[in-house]
Design a protein around this motif. Structure first.
Motif, short mmCIF file in Angstrom:
data_model
loop_
_atom_site.label_atom_id
_atom_site.label_comp_id
_atom_site.label_asym_id
_atom_site.label_seq_id
_atom_site.Cartn_x
_atom_site.Cartn_y
_atom_site.Cartn_z
N LYS A 82 0.83 -1.21 0.00
CA LYS A 82 0.00 0.00 0.00
C LYS A 82 0.87 1.26 0.00
O LYS A 82 0.56 2.23 -0.70
CB LYS A 82 -0.93 0.02 1.23
CG LYS A 82 -2.11 -0.89 1.12
CD LYS A 82 -3.01 -0.39 0.01
CE LYS A 82 -4.31 -1.16 0.02
NZ LYS A 82 -5.21 -0.73 -1.05
N VAL A 83 1.94 1.27 0.77
CA VAL A 83 2.83 2.42 0.81
C VAL A 83 3.49 2.62 -0.55
O VAL A 83 3.62 3.75 -1.04
CB VAL A 83 3.88 2.27 1.93
CG1 VAL A 83 4.99 3.30 1.80
CG2 VAL A 83 3.21 2.38 3.29
N SER A 84 3.90 1.54 -1.18
CA SER A 84 4.52 1.69 -2.51
C SER A 84 3.50 2.20 -3.53
O SER A 84 3.85 3.01 -4.39
CB SER A 84 5.14 0.37 -2.96
OG SER A 84 4.13 -0.59 -3.18
N LEU A 85 2.24 1.76 -3.43
CA LEU A 85 1.20 2.28 -4.33
C LEU A 85 0.98 3.78 -4.08
O LEU A 85 0.83 4.55 -5.03
CB LEU A 85 -0.10 1.52 -4.14
CG LEU A 85 -0.15 0.10 -4.68
CD1 LEU A 85 -1.46 -0.58 -4.30
CD2 LEU A 85 0.02 0.11 -6.19
N LEU A 86 0.97 4.18 -2.82
CA LEU A 86 0.81 5.60 -2.52
C LEU A 86 2.00 6.40 -3.00
O LEU A 86 1.86 7.53 -3.49
CB LEU A 86 0.62 5.80 -1.01
CG LEU A 86 -0.74 5.41 -0.45
CD1 LEU A 86 -0.72 5.45 1.06
CD2 LEU A 86 -1.81 6.33 -1.00
N ALA A 87 3.20 5.85 -2.87
CA ALA A 87 4.40 6.55 -3.35
C ALA A 87 4.35 6.71 -4.86
O ALA A 87 4.71 7.77 -5.38
CB ALA A 87 5.64 5.79 -2.92
N GLU A 88 3.90 5.68 -5.57
CA GLU A 88 3.78 5.79 -7.02
C GLU A 88 2.72 6.81 -7.41
O GLU A 88 2.90 7.58 -8.34
CB GLU A 88 3.43 4.42 -7.62
CG GLU A 88 4.54 3.42 -7.59
CD GLU A 88 4.08 2.06 -8.07
OE1 GLU A 88 2.95 1.94 -8.59
OE2 GLU A 88 4.86 1.10 -7.93
N HIS A 89 1.62 6.82 -6.67
CA HIS A 89 0.52 7.74 -6.97
C HIS A 89 0.92 9.19 -6.74
O HIS A 89 0.57 10.07 -7.52
CB HIS A 89 -0.70 7.38 -6.12
CG HIS A 89 -1.86 8.29 -6.32
ND1 HIS A 89 -2.61 8.29 -7.48
CD2 HIS A 89 -2.41 9.24 -5.52
CE1 HIS A 89 -3.56 9.20 -7.39
NE2 HIS A 89 -3.46 9.79 -6.20
N THR A 90 1.67 9.45 -5.69
CA THR A 90 2.07 10.83 -5.37
C THR A 90 3.35 11.25 -6.07
O THR A 90 3.69 12.42 -6.07
CB THR A 90 2.25 11.00 -3.85
OG1 THR A 90 3.23 10.08 -3.40
CG2 THR A 90 0.94 10.78 -3.11
N GLU A 94 11.35 6.52 -4.26
CA GLU A 94 11.38 5.35 -3.38
C GLU A 94 12.72 5.33 -2.66
O GLU A 94 13.77 5.22 -3.27
CB GLU A 94 11.19 4.06 -4.17
CG GLU A 94 9.80 3.94 -4.72
CD GLU A 94 9.57 2.58 -5.38
OE1 GLU A 94 10.29 1.62 -5.05
OE2 GLU A 94 8.69 2.51 -6.23
#
Length: 126
Positions: A82-90, A94
């Motif tokens: 979930k954190v990696s998805l949020l990082a990609e979205h924002t 990384e």
């Protein structure tokens, strides 16, 4: 406790009474009175001070903690995804470590002080 301490206590008490001396008999009598009072106190706690509910609540907490520890690796993987998805979205970069984001242009770590500390330093200088 039930299969070791209680039989050992009863064996010790019976051996005190088998000694046939006044001192050991009196000591055994005091210990028997202490054991009886301890059992009576436990029964009072169990029935009158909600000992049963306290034991059940403790067992429920232990069960919840055990279930949490069993599912912790899966939960961590889920949270990492979930954190990696949020990082990609924002669009955040990384970073493997949190300290990498605070490095300066020359590669050394910059210290970032909160604004409140700067005000406190200025007040001390006056």
């Amino acid at each position: 406790v039930v299969f070791f301490v209680i039989p050992l206590l009863l064996l010790g008490l019976s051996s005190l009474f088998m000694q046939k001396t006044v001192g050991f008999t009196v000591l055994g009598s005091f210990l028997v009175i202490g054991v009886v009072l301890g059992i009576a106190r436990f029964i009072w706690w169990w029935k009158k001070q909600e000992g049963l509910q306290k034991c059940l609540a403790c067992l429920d907490r232990r069960t919840d903690m055990n279930n949490t520890m069993k599912t912790l690796p899966e939960d961590m993987q889920f949270l990492k995804s979930k954190v990696s998805l949020l990082a990609e979205h924002t669009g955040l970069p990384e970073d493997e470590e949190a300290g990498d984001a605070q490095k300066g242009s020359d590669g050394t770590a910059e210290e970032v002080a909160p604004e409140n500390e700067e005000v406190a330093i200025e007040d001390k200088e006056d």
